[in-house]
Design a protein around this motif. Structure first.
Motif, PDB file in Angstrom:
ATOM      1  N   ARG A  24       0.825  -1.217   0.000  1.00 48.27           N
ATOM      2  CA  ARG A  24       0.000   0.000   0.000  1.00 48.27           C
ATOM      3  C   ARG A  24       0.856   1.262   0.000  1.00 48.27           C
ATOM      4  NH1 ARG A  24      -4.867  -1.978   4.013  1.00 48.27           N
ATOM      5  NH2 ARG A  24      -5.808  -3.372   2.486  1.00 48.27           N
ATOM      6  N   TYR A  26       3.833   1.519  -1.333  1.00 47.61           N
ATOM      7  CA  TYR A  26       4.360   1.610  -2.695  1.00 47.61           C
ATOM      8  C   TYR A  26       3.321   2.226  -3.630  1.00 47.61           C
ATOM      9  CZ  TYR A  26       5.578   0.220  -7.402  1.00 47.61           C
ATOM     10  OH  TYR A  26       5.828   0.239  -8.750  1.00 47.61           O
ATOM     11  N   LEU A  27       2.097   1.699  -3.611  1.00 50.50           N
ATOM     12  CA  LEU A  27       1.036   2.229  -4.476  1.00 50.50           C
ATOM     13  C   LEU A  27       0.774   3.702  -4.186  1.00 50.50           C
ATOM     14  CD1 LEU A  27      -1.562  -0.686  -4.508  1.00 50.50           C
ATOM     15  CD2 LEU A  27      -0.002  -0.006  -6.344  1.00 50.50           C
ATOM     16  N   HIS A  28       0.701   4.039  -2.918  1.00 46.96           N
ATOM     17  CA  HIS A  28       0.441   5.420  -2.508  1.00 46.96           C
ATOM     18  C   HIS A  28       1.552   6.338  -3.021  1.00 46.96           C
ATOM     19  CE1 HIS A  28      -1.622   8.108   0.457  1.00 46.96           C
ATOM     20  NE2 HIS A  28      -0.495   8.776   0.276  1.00 46.96           N
ATOM     21  N   THR A  30       3.914   5.839  -5.433  1.00 48.21           N
ATOM     22  CA  THR A  30       4.073   5.931  -6.890  1.00 48.21           C
ATOM     23  C   THR A  30       2.941   6.718  -7.534  1.00 48.21           C
ATOM     24  OG1 THR A  30       3.075   3.732  -7.196  1.00 48.21           O
ATOM     25  CG2 THR A  30       5.493   3.851  -7.098  1.00 48.21           C
ATOM     26  N   THR A  31       1.728   6.579  -7.011  1.00 46.78           N
ATOM     27  CA  THR A  31       0.598   7.354  -7.536  1.00 46.78           C
ATOM     28  C   THR A  31       0.811   8.842  -7.271  1.00 46.78           C
ATOM     29  OG1 THR A  31      -0.895   5.487  -7.231  1.00 46.78           O
ATOM     30  CG2 THR A  31      -1.903   7.675  -7.416  1.00 46.78           C
ATOM     31  N   LEU A  32       1.198   9.176  -6.056  1.00 48.43           N
ATOM     32  CA  LEU A  32       1.444  10.578  -5.717  1.00 48.43           C
ATOM     33  C   LEU A  32       2.617  11.153  -6.496  1.00 48.43           C
ATOM     34  CD1 LEU A  32       0.882  10.545  -1.855  1.00 48.43           C
ATOM     35  CD2 LEU A  32      -0.581  11.608  -3.595  1.00 48.43           C
ATOM     36  N   GLU A  34       3.837  10.204  -9.505  1.00 49.99           N
ATOM     37  CA  GLU A  34       3.479  10.399 -10.914  1.00 49.99           C
ATOM     38  C   GLU A  34       2.561  11.612 -11.070  1.00 49.99           C
ATOM     39  OE1 GLU A  34       3.899   9.918 -14.857  1.00 49.99           O
ATOM     40  OE2 GLU A  34       4.961   8.734 -13.364  1.00 49.99           O
ATOM     41  N   ASP A  35       1.605  11.782 -10.161  1.00 50.02           N
ATOM     42  CA  ASP A  35       0.719  12.947 -10.211  1.00 50.02           C
ATOM     43  C   ASP A  35       1.518  14.239  -9.999  1.00 50.02           C
ATOM     44  OD1 ASP A  35      -2.050  14.204 -10.134  1.00 50.02           O
ATOM     45  OD2 ASP A  35      -1.221  14.826  -8.187  1.00 50.02           O
ATOM     46  N   HIS A  36       2.440  14.227  -9.063  1.00 50.60           N
ATOM     47  CA  HIS A  36       3.273  15.397  -8.764  1.00 50.60           C
ATOM     48  C   HIS A  36       4.094  15.794  -9.999  1.00 50.60           C
ATOM     49  CE1 HIS A  36       5.371  18.147  -6.084  1.00 50.60           C
ATOM     50  NE2 HIS A  36       6.542  17.618  -6.435  1.00 50.60           N
ATOM     51  N   ASP A  38       3.471  14.967 -13.168  1.00 46.66           N
ATOM     52  CA  ASP A  38       2.542  15.414 -14.213  1.00 46.66           C
ATOM     53  C   ASP A  38       2.113  16.860 -13.992  1.00 46.66           C
ATOM     54  OD1 ASP A  38       2.286  13.401 -16.119  1.00 46.66           O
ATOM     55  OD2 ASP A  38       0.611  12.430 -15.112  1.00 46.66           O
TER      56      ASP A  38
END
Length: 170
Positions: A24, A26-28, A30-32, A34-36, A38
């Motif tokens: 969890r 890791y997912l949190h 990597t998602t944050l 990539e969004d940052h 972008d």
């Protein structure tokens, strides 16, 4: 929660509490991340992170050109997604397509002078964002460990062979 084992039920073993926590996190992260990235690139350069990565690859390729299939493989994306991205980059004047002289079925993506200039303008802000979001938070030992871990994961997820189900082969 009681964990089932393969031996007793035939089902895959559940993640342990520690594994679930790491997964969890890791997912949190990597998602944050990539969004940052972008958001920073959209604000500074009007492009998503994936487009920036394509421009970087082309800037590092001989004569600033690369076969579309190789570009998809390096970007780890489907050929369809690459085609859409290159169309947008062409519209911006940052990339152009040209027929591949050695294979009439193939095409090259070529970084234009405008694309190279955009990359030079956007790179300092992007590098600053990557450094602040990731490397400034880790010790040199953690950076080395993270690199080793990511290489192990990537190697295990990138099988060899013609029947491999990888994005750039789709």
């Amino acid at each position: 929660m009681e964990y089932m084992t393969t031996a007793s039920t035939g089902a895959p073993p559940w993640l342990t509490d520690e594994e679930q926590c790491v997964w969890r996190a890791y997912l949190h992260a990597t998602t944050l991340l990539e969004d940052h990235l972008d958001r920073q690139l959209q604000a500074d350069a009007g492009m998503p992170h994936i487009y920036y990565g394509l421009l970087v690859q082309l800037s590092q390729a001989p004569r600033h050109r690369m076969r579309m299939t190789e570009l998809a493989r390096n970007a780890k994306i489907t050929r369809s997604r690459l085609s859409h991205a290159v169309a947008r980059l062409e519209k911006n004047g940052w990339v152009r397509r040209e027929d591949c002289p050695s294979d009439k079925r193939g095409q090259n993506a070529v970084l234009t002078d405008e694309g190279h200039a955009m990359l030079r303008r956007s790179a300092p802000g992007h590098v600053k964002t990557v450094r602040q979001a990731m490397f400034d938070r880790l010790t040199p030992e953690q950076v080395r460990s993270l690199g080793e871990i990511m290489q192990i994961l990537a190697a295990g997820l990138q099988p060899e062979g013609a029947d491999a189900d990888l994005p750039w082969l789709r």
